[in-house]
Design a protein around this motif. Structure first.
Motif, short mmCIF file in Angstrom:
data_model
loop_
_atom_site.label_atom_id
_atom_site.label_comp_id
_atom_site.label_asym_id
_atom_site.label_seq_id
_atom_site.Cartn_x
_atom_site.Cartn_y
_atom_site.Cartn_z
N VAL A 102 12.10 7.44 -13.57
CA VAL A 102 10.89 6.70 -13.96
C VAL A 102 10.68 5.61 -12.91
N GLN A 103 9.78 5.88 -11.97
CA GLN A 103 9.59 4.99 -10.82
C GLN A 103 8.11 4.92 -10.47
N LEU A 104 7.61 3.71 -10.28
CA LEU A 104 6.20 3.51 -9.89
C LEU A 104 6.16 2.86 -8.51
N ALA A 105 5.26 3.36 -7.66
CA ALA A 105 5.06 2.76 -6.33
C ALA A 105 3.92 1.74 -6.41
N TYR A 106 4.13 0.61 -5.76
CA TYR A 106 3.04 -0.36 -5.60
C TYR A 106 2.22 0.11 -4.39
N VAL A 107 0.91 0.34 -4.59
CA VAL A 107 0.09 0.85 -3.49
C VAL A 107 -1.17 0.01 -3.28
N ASN A 108 -1.76 0.20 -2.13
CA ASN A 108 -3.09 -0.32 -1.85
C ASN A 108 -4.07 0.49 -2.70
N PRO A 109 -4.80 -0.14 -3.64
CA PRO A 109 -5.62 0.63 -4.57
C PRO A 109 -6.79 1.35 -3.89
N GLU A 110 -7.16 0.92 -2.69
CA GLU A 110 -8.28 1.60 -2.00
C GLU A 110 -7.83 2.84 -1.24
N THR A 111 -6.59 2.86 -0.80
CA THR A 111 -6.12 3.99 0.00
C THR A 111 -5.11 4.86 -0.74
N GLY A 112 -4.51 4.30 -1.77
CA GLY A 112 -3.47 5.03 -2.51
C GLY A 112 -2.16 5.15 -1.75
N PRO A 151 -6.61 -5.29 -0.12
CA PRO A 151 -7.50 -5.67 -1.22
C PRO A 151 -6.78 -6.35 -2.39
N LEU A 152 -5.54 -5.93 -2.67
CA LEU A 152 -4.83 -6.46 -3.85
C LEU A 152 -3.58 -7.18 -3.39
N LEU A 153 -3.50 -8.47 -3.73
CA LEU A 153 -2.41 -9.33 -3.22
C LEU A 153 -1.39 -9.69 -4.30
N GLN A 166 -7.36 -1.54 -12.89
CA GLN A 166 -7.17 -0.25 -13.55
C GLN A 166 -7.03 0.85 -12.50
N GLY A 167 -5.89 1.52 -12.49
CA GLY A 167 -5.68 2.64 -11.57
C GLY A 167 -6.78 3.67 -11.76
N GLY A 168 -7.30 4.23 -10.66
CA GLY A 168 -8.35 5.26 -10.76
C GLY A 168 -9.75 4.69 -10.81
N LEU A 169 -9.87 3.36 -10.87
CA LEU A 169 -11.20 2.73 -10.87
C LEU A 169 -11.24 1.66 -9.78
N LEU A 170 -12.33 1.67 -9.01
CA LEU A 170 -12.49 0.70 -7.92
C LEU A 170 -13.84 0.01 -8.04
N PRO A 171 -13.95 -1.24 -7.56
CA PRO A 171 -15.28 -1.82 -7.42
C PRO A 171 -16.09 -0.89 -6.50
N TYR A 172 -17.32 -0.55 -6.88
CA TYR A 172 -18.06 0.49 -6.17
C TYR A 172 -18.15 0.22 -4.67
N ALA A 173 -18.34 -1.04 -4.31
CA ALA A 173 -18.54 -1.39 -2.90
C ALA A 173 -17.34 -1.02 -2.03
N SER A 174 -16.15 -0.84 -2.65
CA SER A 174 -14.96 -0.44 -1.89
C SER A 174 -15.14 0.91 -1.20
#
Ligand code: 1HN
Length: 348
Positions: free
Chosen positions: A243-253, A217-219, A201-209
């Motif tokens: 209408v375009q979405l970027a694939y990003v590293n969820p921890e760094t954005g 983190p995401l493969l 879920q975008g905007g939510l991370l495992p707390y330990a991150s």
């Protein structure tokens, strides 16, 4: 701008030029404009299209002609004719191949310095093991195999599985830094869904991150979720807005690999969009739908699973041929590399 008229080699005495060469030297001025042209780079990359219908039969035939053990990776490479087929470049920085794996086959474990991704074109039951995690491969899924991470492929389903490989190989090979290490098959030490469940879920991370970061983190990015997110974005985007979405590293954005960037585009029914001209080169793969692409002066009709090369600094317009169905595209570009080099430009 016309610029200064620079002297050529022919303006120099033959004996002088011969002495320069004997000393492994050359004058800059006869070549300066070739390496530093005014206004726009010289681009040998042609805005070509590779049609899946043309290539698929040859790829399946490769499956009959060459056993996987004799190929290591069974791939037909999409080579840009402007760059010389033998150089295996889709654009100057991007390598693209179509890889076939048949049921029961395995492609052995290795790791290498180039960054790679897989984007699934067809078939079910394929998987890639990366860093001890088995990643299922469904149509349209993006799987990262970052530099230095072990990866191997397998196929537990029926019928052919085909995916697009994208690598920064031309860059890493070009700087004489490309090599690989072979290894024994990996021990799978992570549960199915290890990374996708943690970062779903975008905007939510495992707390330990927040305290502990890993580089990658995401493969796996499941297409089902990307497609749904595009539809939700389209619903709030104005007419004419890309209408375009970027694939990003969820921890760094930020981008998920060092050199290559990935994004997904939705063309709404009947939509025509001119993308901003950029310094980056790109490869666009059609996931779903049909349309037209105008890349500089080249006009292409595209359909599902076709792939197009977009040179640096190119003018680029996309249109959806259908008035009832959306079209979905996947884009690989070298914008992260341009950004790191401080040369990224977006022209409006
Ligand atoms: C590679 O490692 C794969 O792992 C596919 O499937 C294509 C092309 C050049 C260099 C390495 C793979 C490749 C590659």
């Amino acid at each position: 701008m016309s610029g200064m008229d620079l002297s050529s080699i022919d303006d120099l005495p033959k004996d002088y030029y011969g002495k320069l060469v004997a000393n492994n030297t050359l004058p800059l001025w006869p070549s300066l404009r070739a390496v530093l042209p005014y206004g726009k780079p010289v681009r040998r990359t042609q805005p070509v299209i590779w049609r899946y219908a043309d290539i698929r039969p040859d790829l399946l035939r490769a499956g009959e002609l060459t056993p996987i053990e004799k190929a290591e990776r069974r791939v037909l490479v999409l080579c840009n004719p402007g760059l010389g087929l033998e150089n295996m470049q889709a654009t100057a920085s991007i390598y693209i191949g179509l890889q076939l794996i048949q049921p029961g086959e395995t492609a052995p474990n290795h790791k290498h310095s180039p960054s790679a991704v897989r984007f699934v074109v067809e078939g079910e039951g394929g998987f890639t093991v990366v860093n001890g995690e088995k990643l299922p491969m469904e149509k349209g899924d993006l799987i990262l195999t970052p530099p230095g991470l072990w990866h191997e492929h397998g196929h537990e389903g029926k019928g052919p599985v085909v995916w697009l490989d994208a690598l920064d190989l031309p860059v890493i090979y070009g700087i004489e830094a490309s090599y690989c290490i072979e290894g024994g098959s990996q021990v799978i030490d992570k549960a199915v869904g290890h990374c996708t469940a943690r970062y779903r879920q975008g905007g939510l991370l495992p707390y330990a991150s927040l305290d502990r970061r890993t580089s990658y983190p995401l493969l796996r990015f499941p297409w089902k979720e990307v497609r749904e997110s595009l539809q939700q974005l389209a619903a709030v985007c104005a007419k004419g807005e890309l209408v375009q979405l970027a694939y990003v590293n969820p921890e760094t954005g930020t981008e998920c690999l060092p050199t290559l960037g990935f994004s997904a585009i939705m063309l709404r029914p009947g939509e025509e969009i001119t993308l901003p001209r950029r310094s980056a080169s790109a490869v666009v793969h059609v996931v779903e739908g049909e349309g037209h692409a105008l890349v500089d002066d080249a006009q292409h009709r595209f359909g599902e699973a076709d792939t197009l090369a977009i040179p640096t600094h190119a003018d680029f317009t996309l249109s959806n041929a259908s008035n009832s169905a959306p079209a979905y595209l996947f884009m690989v570009d070298d914008a992260p590399l341009h950004r790191k080099l401080g040369i990224y430009e977006l022209f409006s």
